[in-house]
Every structure is written in C-alpha cells, then in structure tokens.
Design a protein around this motif. Structure first.
Motif, PDB file in Angstrom:
ATOM      1  N   ILE A 165     -60.479  -2.603  34.531  1.00  0.00           N
ATOM      2  CA  ILE A 165     -61.755  -3.124  35.007  1.00  0.00           C
ATOM      3  C   ILE A 165     -62.413  -2.114  35.934  1.00  0.00           C
ATOM      4  O   ILE A 165     -61.820  -1.633  36.886  1.00  0.00           O
ATOM      5  CB  ILE A 165     -61.587  -4.492  35.678  1.00  0.00           C
ATOM      6  CG1 ILE A 165     -61.163  -5.499  34.612  1.00  0.00           C
ATOM      7  CG2 ILE A 165     -62.868  -4.938  36.356  1.00  0.00           C
ATOM      8  CD1 ILE A 165     -60.930  -6.891  35.108  1.00  0.00           C
ATOM      9  N   GLY A 166     -63.650  -1.791  35.599  1.00  0.00           N
ATOM     10  CA  GLY A 166     -64.425  -0.845  36.387  1.00  0.00           C
ATOM     11  C   GLY A 166     -64.049   0.605  36.138  1.00  0.00           C
ATOM     12  O   GLY A 166     -64.530   1.503  36.808  1.00  0.00           O
ATOM     13  N   ARG A 167     -63.199   0.848  35.149  1.00  0.00           N
ATOM     14  CA  ARG A 167     -62.732   2.208  34.866  1.00  0.00           C
ATOM     15  C   ARG A 167     -63.592   2.830  33.784  1.00  0.00           C
ATOM     16  O   ARG A 167     -63.924   2.200  32.806  1.00  0.00           O
ATOM     17  CB  ARG A 167     -61.284   2.156  34.399  1.00  0.00           C
ATOM     18  CG  ARG A 167     -60.774   3.490  33.927  1.00  0.00           C
ATOM     19  CD  ARG A 167     -59.282   3.423  33.655  1.00  0.00           C
ATOM     20  NE  ARG A 167     -58.754   4.715  33.341  1.00  0.00           N
ATOM     21  CZ  ARG A 167     -58.484   5.665  34.218  1.00  0.00           C
ATOM     22  NH1 ARG A 167     -58.724   5.448  35.484  1.00  0.00           N
ATOM     23  NH2 ARG A 167     -57.999   6.811  33.850  1.00  0.00           N
ATOM     24  N   SER A 168     -63.904   4.071  33.962  1.00  0.00           N
ATOM     25  CA  SER A 168     -64.550   4.814  32.886  1.00  0.00           C
ATOM     26  C   SER A 168     -63.705   6.049  32.614  1.00  0.00           C
ATOM     27  O   SER A 168     -63.044   6.569  33.513  1.00  0.00           O
ATOM     28  CB  SER A 168     -65.972   5.221  33.259  1.00  0.00           C
ATOM     29  OG  SER A 168     -65.951   6.179  34.288  1.00  0.00           O
ATOM     30  N   THR A 169     -63.679   6.473  31.386  1.00  0.00           N
ATOM     31  CA  THR A 169     -62.971   7.696  31.055  1.00  0.00           C
ATOM     32  C   THR A 169     -64.010   8.712  30.610  1.00  0.00           C
ATOM     33  O   THR A 169     -65.074   8.363  30.131  1.00  0.00           O
ATOM     34  CB  THR A 169     -61.927   7.485  29.941  1.00  0.00           C
ATOM     35  OG1 THR A 169     -62.581   6.957  28.797  1.00  0.00           O
ATOM     36  CG2 THR A 169     -60.825   6.531  30.382  1.00  0.00           C
ATOM     37  N   ALA A 170     -63.684   9.950  30.774  1.00  0.00           N
ATOM     38  CA  ALA A 170     -64.639  11.013  30.486  1.00  0.00           C
ATOM     39  C   ALA A 170     -64.859  11.197  28.994  1.00  0.00           C
ATOM     40  O   ALA A 170     -65.918  11.646  28.580  1.00  0.00           O
ATOM     41  CB  ALA A 170     -64.172  12.328  31.111  1.00  0.00           C
ATOM     42  N   ASN A 171     -63.860  10.858  28.179  1.00  0.00           N
ATOM     43  CA  ASN A 171     -63.998  11.134  26.750  1.00  0.00           C
ATOM     44  C   ASN A 171     -63.090  10.228  25.934  1.00  0.00           C
ATOM     45  O   ASN A 171     -62.271   9.486  26.478  1.00  0.00           O
ATOM     46  CB  ASN A 171     -63.696  12.608  26.469  1.00  0.00           C
ATOM     47  CG  ASN A 171     -62.324  13.014  26.979  1.00  0.00           C
ATOM     48  OD1 ASN A 171     -61.329  12.352  26.702  1.00  0.00           O
ATOM     49  ND2 ASN A 171     -62.259  14.110  27.733  1.00  0.00           N
ATOM     50  N   ASP A 172     -63.231  10.327  24.607  1.00  0.00           N
ATOM     51  CA  ASP A 172     -62.439   9.509  23.695  1.00  0.00           C
ATOM     52  C   ASP A 172     -60.950   9.817  23.797  1.00  0.00           C
ATOM     53  O   ASP A 172     -60.117   8.922  23.637  1.00  0.00           O
ATOM     54  CB  ASP A 172     -62.910   9.715  22.248  1.00  0.00           C
ATOM     55  CG  ASP A 172     -64.278   9.120  22.001  1.00  0.00           C
ATOM     56  OD1 ASP A 172     -64.718   8.269  22.800  1.00  0.00           O
ATOM     57  OD2 ASP A 172     -64.904   9.496  20.989  1.00  0.00           O
ATOM     58  N   ARG A 173     -60.613  11.064  24.050  1.00  0.00           N
ATOM     59  CA  ARG A 173     -59.200  11.450  24.165  1.00  0.00           C
ATOM     60  C   ARG A 173     -58.528  10.691  25.308  1.00  0.00           C
ATOM     61  O   ARG A 173     -57.411  10.186  25.160  1.00  0.00           O
ATOM     62  CB  ARG A 173     -59.106  12.960  24.363  1.00  0.00           C
ATOM     63  CG  ARG A 173     -57.700  13.469  24.439  1.00  0.00           C
ATOM     64  CD  ARG A 173     -57.665  14.984  24.497  1.00  0.00           C
ATOM     65  NE  ARG A 173     -56.347  15.420  24.873  1.00  0.00           N
ATOM     66  CZ  ARG A 173     -56.106  16.384  25.724  1.00  0.00           C
ATOM     67  NH1 ARG A 173     -57.098  17.056  26.280  1.00  0.00           N
ATOM     68  NH2 ARG A 173     -54.883  16.709  26.035  1.00  0.00           N
ATOM     69  N   GLU A 174     -59.202  10.616  26.448  1.00  0.00           N
ATOM     70  CA  GLU A 174     -58.646   9.880  27.585  1.00  0.00           C
ATOM     71  C   GLU A 174     -58.541   8.391  27.272  1.00  0.00           C
ATOM     72  O   GLU A 174     -57.553   7.743  27.636  1.00  0.00           O
ATOM     73  CB  GLU A 174     -59.501  10.093  28.830  1.00  0.00           C
ATOM     74  CG  GLU A 174     -59.371  11.474  29.417  1.00  0.00           C
ATOM     75  CD  GLU A 174     -60.212  11.650  30.672  1.00  0.00           C
ATOM     76  OE1 GLU A 174     -60.726  10.647  31.210  1.00  0.00           O
ATOM     77  OE2 GLU A 174     -60.353  12.796  31.120  1.00  0.00           O
ATOM     78  N   THR A 175     -59.540   7.855  26.606  1.00  0.00           N
ATOM     79  CA  THR A 175     -59.496   6.437  26.243  1.00  0.00           C
ATOM     80  C   THR A 175     -58.320   6.158  25.322  1.00  0.00           C
ATOM     81  O   THR A 175     -57.575   5.189  25.513  1.00  0.00           O
ATOM     82  CB  THR A 175     -60.818   5.998  25.573  1.00  0.00           C
ATOM     83  OG1 THR A 175     -61.885   6.194  26.499  1.00  0.00           O
ATOM     84  CG2 THR A 175     -60.775   4.546  25.153  1.00  0.00           C
ATOM     85  N   GLU A 176     -58.128   6.998  24.335  1.00  0.00           N
ATOM     86  CA  GLU A 176     -57.019   6.802  23.396  1.00  0.00           C
ATOM     87  C   GLU A 176     -55.665   6.994  24.078  1.00  0.00           C
ATOM     88  O   GLU A 176     -54.693   6.319  23.726  1.00  0.00           O
ATOM     89  CB  GLU A 176     -57.170   7.699  22.170  1.00  0.00           C
ATOM     90  CG  GLU A 176     -58.364   7.313  21.302  1.00  0.00           C
ATOM     91  CD  GLU A 176     -58.439   5.820  20.983  1.00  0.00           C
ATOM     92  OE1 GLU A 176     -57.440   5.243  20.512  1.00  0.00           O
ATOM     93  OE2 GLU A 176     -59.506   5.208  21.227  1.00  0.00           O
ATOM     94  N   ALA A 177     -55.579   7.887  25.049  1.00  0.00           N
ATOM     95  CA  ALA A 177     -54.346   8.038  25.819  1.00  0.00           C
ATOM     96  C   ALA A 177     -54.072   6.758  26.615  1.00  0.00           C
ATOM     97  O   ALA A 177     -52.920   6.313  26.718  1.00  0.00           O
ATOM     98  CB  ALA A 177     -54.439   9.247  26.750  1.00  0.00           C
ATOM     99  N   LEU A 178     -55.124   6.161  27.160  1.00  0.00           N
ATOM    100  CA  LEU A 178     -54.988   4.907  27.890  1.00  0.00           C
ATOM    101  C   LEU A 178     -54.544   3.785  26.952  1.00  0.00           C
ATOM    102  O   LEU A 178     -53.670   2.988  27.285  1.00  0.00           O
ATOM    103  CB  LEU A 178     -56.309   4.561  28.578  1.00  0.00           C
ATOM    104  CG  LEU A 178     -56.338   3.353  29.499  1.00  0.00           C
ATOM    105  CD1 LEU A 178     -55.296   3.458  30.600  1.00  0.00           C
ATOM    106  CD2 LEU A 178     -57.730   3.193  30.096  1.00  0.00           C
ATOM    107  N   VAL A 179     -55.126   3.726  25.749  1.00  0.00           N
ATOM    108  CA  VAL A 179     -54.718   2.733  24.751  1.00  0.00           C
ATOM    109  C   VAL A 179     -53.228   2.881  24.456  1.00  0.00           C
ATOM    110  O   VAL A 179     -52.469   1.902  24.497  1.00  0.00           O
ATOM    111  CB  VAL A 179     -55.546   2.871  23.449  1.00  0.00           C
ATOM    112  CG1 VAL A 179     -54.914   2.059  22.313  1.00  0.00           C
ATOM    113  CG2 VAL A 179     -56.992   2.451  23.668  1.00  0.00           C
TER     114      VAL A 179
END
Length: 191
Positions: A165-179
């Motif tokens: 919540i309230g988190r943003s990632t700089a790019n898709d790579r970071e988002t997928e790492a978080l997933v």
C-alpha cells in the motif's frame, strides 16, 4: 441563492461532494489532514464554506465520508485487477501488480493525524475492507494447496499489505521481483 450544478438537486449534491472529495485528496497530497481547514477545502473545491457544512458538520465526519468514497473506488479497481484469476497464485500476482499500479490512488491521512477514537475505529473499518480482498486470496490459496498450509493469515495480510500500500516501483522488473517475492513468501511457486 447558490447556483445549482447538474440537472437536479441530487446531481448537485453528488457533484458538490465529488468536488469536495477531490479537493481533500489534492490537499492531503501536500499537507497532513490536521493542517487542512474547511476554508482551504472550500477554496480548492470551488464551493462556499457553508456548502461544506451543509454536507459535513465537522472534519471527522468529512474524513469518514471521504474514506468511504476512496475505499469504494479503490476496492472496485482492486477487484477489477484480480478478476479472472484462474488460481490463488495468479490472484496474488494480480493483487500485487494492481496494488502497485494504484499507488497514489488512495488518499488517507498520515499517521500524524489526530483522530477521535470513534473516528479512528470507523477509519479502520475501511482498511479492513481492503484487507479482506487479500484475506480471501490467501484462504483460497491455502485450501487449494497453492500456499503453505501453516500460513497464519491475519499477520500475513498485514505484512503483505505493508509491502504494497502506497508503494510505487520504478519499473516492471521491480514489480515482477515484488510479485515473485510475495508468492514465494506465501509458499507458492511464481508463474
């Protein structure tokens, strides 16, 4: 006599509330809720201060009504984001991606805001509605064997949401790492 916006009194009421809620959201991006006055909200919304009092007798009531408005919109977008998932692993991946994409879409006061105990309890109800979406995914995943059977659901909900919540990632790579991180932490296997 104030000018009526919209085709009816009900439309006027809805549009005025929408303007007020938009103004509160804009102001809360810059300031703590405690620092925001009805006068500032009225100016930002382009309505008279009296109009604010006609809709909300005090700031606590305004905050709770704003939370209801924000939560309903956020939940709709969150549920749309996970709709169609074939299993809990896909649902949690979609949940993480949706939460990240909704960064900035949910305006709630910072923890520095002083709330009356009753208002704080009513505000917590809205957080629980968002938590329930994740709780449902976890319960489904445990039952299906997609997640660890010994997963303690309530603390896990708080931990996962605190990451998102309230988190943003700089790019898709970071988002997928978080997933991948969240799926693995639940005992699942990332797709």
């Amino acid at each position: 006599m104030p000018k009526i916006i919209g085709g009816s009194l009900e439309e006027h009421r809805q549009q005025t509330r929408a303007r007020i809620f938009a103004a509160v959201g804009e102001l809360m991006e810059r300031d703590d809720f405690d620092q925001i006055t009805f006068s500032r909200i009225a100016v930002e919304a382009g309505v008279g201060r009296t109009a604010l009092y006609n809709h909300f007798p005090d700031k606590d009531t305004l905050l709770v009504e704003f939370a209801i408005h924000e939560t309903a919109s956020y939940l709709e977008r969150l549920r749309e984001g996970i709709a169609g998932a074939s299993d809990a692993v896909e649902a949690i991946a979609l949940y993480v991606r949706t939460q990240v994409s909704l960064h900035g879409a949910f305006h709630m006061p910072s923890r520095h805001t002083t709330l009356a105990p009753e208002t704080a309890m009513r505000m917590r109800e809205h957080v629980v509605m968002i938590e329930d979406v994740l709780r449902g995914i976890l319960v489904q995943g445990i039952a299906a064997g997609d997640f660890a059977r010994d997963l303690d659901v309530d603390p896990t909900v708080r931990i996962v949401n605190s990451l998102l919540i309230g988190r943003s990632t700089a790019n898709d790579r970071e988002t997928e790492a978080l997933v991948a991180f969240v799926v693995r932490s639940l005992g699942g296997t990332p797709a």
